[in-house]
Design an enzyme around this catalytic site. Sequence first.
Site, mmCIF file in Angstrom:
data_model
loop_
_atom_site.group_PDB
_atom_site.id
_atom_site.type_symbol
_atom_site.label_atom_id
_atom_site.label_comp_id
_atom_site.label_asym_id
_atom_site.label_seq_id
_atom_site.Cartn_x
_atom_site.Cartn_y
_atom_site.Cartn_z
ATOM 1 N N TRP A 160 0.794 -1.220 0.000
ATOM 2 C CA TRP A 160 0.000 0.000 0.000
ATOM 3 C C TRP A 160 0.827 1.271 0.000
ATOM 4 O O TRP A 160 0.301 2.349 -0.237
ATOM 5 C CB TRP A 160 -0.966 0.028 1.193
ATOM 6 C CG TRP A 160 -0.334 -0.355 2.507
ATOM 7 C CD1 TRP A 160 -0.406 -1.583 3.103
ATOM 8 C CD2 TRP A 160 0.474 0.454 3.364
ATOM 9 N NE1 TRP A 160 0.315 -1.595 4.269
ATOM 10 C CE2 TRP A 160 0.862 -0.344 4.456
ATOM 11 C CE3 TRP A 160 0.910 1.780 3.311
ATOM 12 C CZ2 TRP A 160 1.666 0.119 5.487
ATOM 13 C CZ3 TRP A 160 1.721 2.258 4.331
ATOM 14 C CH2 TRP A 160 2.089 1.429 5.408
ATOM 15 N N ASN A 161 2.131 1.174 0.315
ATOM 16 C CA ASN A 161 2.853 2.440 0.518
ATOM 17 C C ASN A 161 3.215 3.148 -0.791
ATOM 18 O O ASN A 161 3.345 4.359 -0.823
ATOM 19 C CB ASN A 161 4.068 2.254 1.437
ATOM 20 C CG ASN A 161 5.102 1.320 0.877
ATOM 21 O OD1 ASN A 161 4.833 0.526 -0.023
ATOM 22 N ND2 ASN A 161 6.303 1.396 1.405
ATOM 23 N N LYS A 184 -2.406 -7.798 -8.235
ATOM 24 C CA LYS A 184 -3.204 -7.882 -7.003
ATOM 25 C C LYS A 184 -2.681 -6.798 -6.058
ATOM 26 O O LYS A 184 -1.609 -6.928 -5.462
ATOM 27 C CB LYS A 184 -3.072 -9.304 -6.433
ATOM 28 C CG LYS A 184 -3.100 -9.476 -4.929
ATOM 29 C CD LYS A 184 -4.355 -9.023 -4.244
ATOM 30 C CE LYS A 184 -4.172 -9.104 -2.720
ATOM 31 N NZ LYS A 184 -4.528 -7.882 -2.039
ATOM 32 N N SER A 187 -5.124 -4.274 -0.108
ATOM 33 C CA SER A 187 -6.566 -4.026 0.037
ATOM 34 C C SER A 187 -6.893 -2.622 0.531
ATOM 35 O O SER A 187 -8.019 -2.163 0.348
ATOM 36 C CB SER A 187 -7.174 -5.071 0.975
ATOM 37 O OG SER A 187 -7.095 -6.323 0.342
ATOM 38 N N GLU A 257 10.675 -8.248 -3.048
ATOM 39 C CA GLU A 257 11.153 -6.964 -2.517
ATOM 40 C C GLU A 257 10.477 -6.784 -1.165
ATOM 41 O O GLU A 257 9.263 -6.588 -1.097
ATOM 42 C CB GLU A 257 10.757 -5.811 -3.454
ATOM 43 C CG GLU A 257 11.329 -5.907 -4.848
ATOM 44 C CD GLU A 257 12.827 -5.648 -4.904
ATOM 45 O OE1 GLU A 257 13.411 -5.234 -3.887
ATOM 46 O OE2 GLU A 257 13.408 -5.888 -5.968
ATOM 47 N N CYS A 291 10.121 1.287 2.570
ATOM 48 C CA CYS A 291 10.994 0.127 2.808
ATOM 49 C C CYS A 291 12.442 0.542 2.991
ATOM 50 O O CYS A 291 13.196 -0.106 3.700
ATOM 51 C CB CYS A 291 10.878 -0.856 1.649
ATOM 52 S SG CYS A 291 11.133 -0.067 0.045
ATOM 53 N N GLU A 385 11.738 -3.779 11.553
ATOM 54 C CA GLU A 385 11.293 -2.608 10.783
ATOM 55 C C GLU A 385 10.153 -1.925 11.545
ATOM 56 O O GLU A 385 9.149 -2.559 11.856
ATOM 57 C CB GLU A 385 10.793 -3.102 9.428
ATOM 58 C CG GLU A 385 10.377 -2.031 8.472
ATOM 59 C CD GLU A 385 9.829 -2.618 7.179
ATOM 60 O OE1 GLU A 385 8.947 -3.500 7.233
ATOM 61 O OE2 GLU A 385 10.280 -2.194 6.109
HETATM 62 P P1 NDP Z 1 2.058 -7.045 3.199
HETATM 63 O O1 NDP Z 1 3.082 -8.105 3.115
HETATM 64 O O2 NDP Z 1 1.117 -7.057 4.332
HETATM 65 O O3 NDP Z 1 1.144 -7.013 1.876
HETATM 66 C C1 NDP Z 1 1.712 -6.910 0.606
HETATM 67 C C2 NDP Z 1 0.768 -7.549 -0.405
HETATM 68 O O4 NDP Z 1 0.687 -8.957 -0.145
HETATM 69 C C3 NDP Z 1 -0.665 -7.024 -0.326
HETATM 70 O O5 NDP Z 1 -1.200 -6.956 -1.622
HETATM 71 C C4 NDP Z 1 -1.358 -8.084 0.505
HETATM 72 O O6 NDP Z 1 -2.758 -8.129 0.304
HETATM 73 C C5 NDP Z 1 -0.681 -9.334 -0.021
HETATM 74 N N1 NDP Z 1 -0.774 -10.483 0.875
HETATM 75 C C6 NDP Z 1 -1.026 -10.498 2.208
HETATM 76 N N2 NDP Z 1 -1.024 -11.769 2.671
HETATM 77 C C7 NDP Z 1 -0.780 -12.569 1.615
HETATM 78 C C8 NDP Z 1 -0.655 -13.981 1.447
HETATM 79 N N3 NDP Z 1 -0.779 -14.830 2.481
HETATM 80 N N4 NDP Z 1 -0.381 -14.465 0.224
HETATM 81 C C9 NDP Z 1 -0.220 -13.622 -0.833
HETATM 82 N N5 NDP Z 1 -0.343 -12.280 -0.737
HETATM 83 C C10 NDP Z 1 -0.603 -11.748 0.473
HETATM 84 O O7 NDP Z 1 2.863 -5.669 3.119
HETATM 85 P P2 NDP Z 1 2.282 -4.207 3.272
HETATM 86 O O8 NDP Z 1 1.247 -3.972 2.226
HETATM 87 O O9 NDP Z 1 1.942 -3.983 4.708
HETATM 88 O O10 NDP Z 1 3.534 -3.311 2.857
HETATM 89 C C11 NDP Z 1 4.510 -2.888 3.760
HETATM 90 C C12 NDP Z 1 5.751 -3.764 3.643
HETATM 91 O O11 NDP Z 1 6.229 -3.740 2.302
HETATM 92 C C13 NDP Z 1 6.892 -3.267 4.498
HETATM 93 O O12 NDP Z 1 7.505 -4.351 5.141
HETATM 94 C C14 NDP Z 1 7.847 -2.655 3.474
HETATM 95 O O13 NDP Z 1 9.188 -2.630 3.888
HETATM 96 C C15 NDP Z 1 7.632 -3.545 2.301
HETATM 97 N N6 NDP Z 1 8.054 -2.879 1.082
HETATM 98 C C16 NDP Z 1 9.195 -3.289 0.462
HETATM 99 C C17 NDP Z 1 9.665 -2.621 -0.652
HETATM 100 C C18 NDP Z 1 10.907 -3.051 -1.351
HETATM 101 O O14 NDP Z 1 11.098 -2.625 -2.484
HETATM 102 N N7 NDP Z 1 11.763 -3.856 -0.754
HETATM 103 C C19 NDP Z 1 8.954 -1.459 -1.191
HETATM 104 C C20 NDP Z 1 7.742 -1.126 -0.465
HETATM 105 C C21 NDP Z 1 7.328 -1.817 0.627
HETATM 106 P P3 NDP Z 1 -3.756 -7.473 1.385
HETATM 107 O O15 NDP Z 1 -3.482 -6.017 1.385
HETATM 108 O O16 NDP Z 1 -5.098 -7.824 0.855
HETATM 109 O O17 NDP Z 1 -3.451 -8.127 2.703
#
Ligand code: NDP
Length: 487
Positions: A160-161, A184, A187, A257, A291, A385
Amino acid sequence: MAIALQRALEKKVLIGGEWVESESGDRFEVRSPGDGSLIGTVPRCTGGDVKRAIAAAIEAQKVLARMSVKRRAELLWRAHEIAERRAEDDAVVLCREVGKTIREARDEIRTYSNPHFIEAAEGLKRFRGLINPSTQEDSLDKRLLITHEPIGVVGVISPWNWPADIPNIAVSHGLAAGNSVILKPASTTPFSAIAIAEIYQEAGFPAGSVSVLTGPGPTVGAELARNPGTNAISFTGETKTGESITAIAGIKRLLLEMGGNGPLVVMDDANLEAAVEAAIIGCFYLAGQVCTASERILLHDAIHDEFVDRLVARTKQLRVGDPLDEQTDMGPLNNRANADKVQAHLDDARARGGTFLLGGGSDGLYFEPTIVDGVTSDFLMAREETFGPVAPIMRFGSLDEAIELANETPYGLQGAAFTSSLRTAFLLGEGIRCGTVLINETNNYWDQLAPFGGMKKSGLGRELSDWILAELTEVKQISIDISKVKQ
Ligand code: NDP
């Protein structure tokens, strides 16, 4: 100046070139973290919807793979024109659903997301194969053709970020490489991803080559990862989610990532004014929910007091408030789960005797910019984090100690350091175990044409430019023995 709000959105999902409801018929609401207002509703998709999108994507990929490189590049350029035309409207929706400030939202669309269309189009033209003679003494009549083939169907699961920029890296380069893509989004921020799908559809990409499916990660995301119909998954999100995807994906290409715990090292010979500005951007841009954020500020004993005084003074100038207000520097956190984690890290810091030099309070999802001194390696914010507007201050006495501290977490995404010595710059650059080390720059700096990705628990693979084209293609070798062909 306040921005006029739009009426509530009611969007559908894109499957096989058609905007449709989920087979479940269910929808869910998306609310602004800024004021709780309804932004709109989207379908709650199911595993069955994922299977339909995959079936359409497999057919569409055959069409894309036969399309010339020039034609694919033209479509990407057209997508860029469309994206630029609607950029301001998309930035307002993005601002509302993430909670990032309107200035940060415009930055995401215009500086980061939209250029990907062009980078993918132009990168594709350079991303050609090779023809080499065989290297074997007994095979001089052989010619080796080394080509990049599309990998097939790519599932893109995004956070989401950065709900426009991050998915669009994989979508643009995935399509450029001749793959079809199923997106995907998180949410809490589905509308920015739907906007991206609208742009590709209007540009004229074949039906089914881009799908977007909204719904719960453990249902929609997990089915994308698990289903043998997807050939690659580009996932960005938390490390624990990436680990669960890895466990179910089976043998397919994974580009991961994930989380970070980036150190910002300030040596005793650093330009302190520049280092403080770097810390401001590193800790408080997007309320610390990046991140690559500066998750730990490591200060040399000799400059600790001066740096901290300057950082406190500069942080006091930040204006926290309505993300749609042009004057706001920092908006709310995106969601309750993240706010709870930030609060747990603040509570832990208090319990361990950390000195709160500034902030520490919150009102709903709005957190004050916070500076905590006296942080040591056992604090939660040093080990994990935090993902919030917090500057944890740690101290060191020597270069070796700085490198050891920088490396003591399981993460390795992006590290930064300030020094005026070239020797120290090299030793830090080589010593810090991160995918990127930035010298005399904030942690939150990204070059759009350089490899980006993490070491250790921060990731697998590299994205941006040629590196992501390589991740989303198969390298094939075709060997031809020219002594055996007819003249
Ligand atoms: P999440 O891991 O909670 O969610 C990321 C995505 O995965 C969402 O679309 C989520 O859907 C989906 N998801 C959740 N559970 C599952 C599952 N069991 N199987 C498959 N997909 C799933 O991360 P956040 O959205 O909270 O994002 C923040 C995180 O992302 C931080 O840790 C940040 O550091 C990292 N990040 C890393 C980056 C990088 O380039 N290294 C860049 C940006 C962020 P839903 O929303 O429906 O739960």
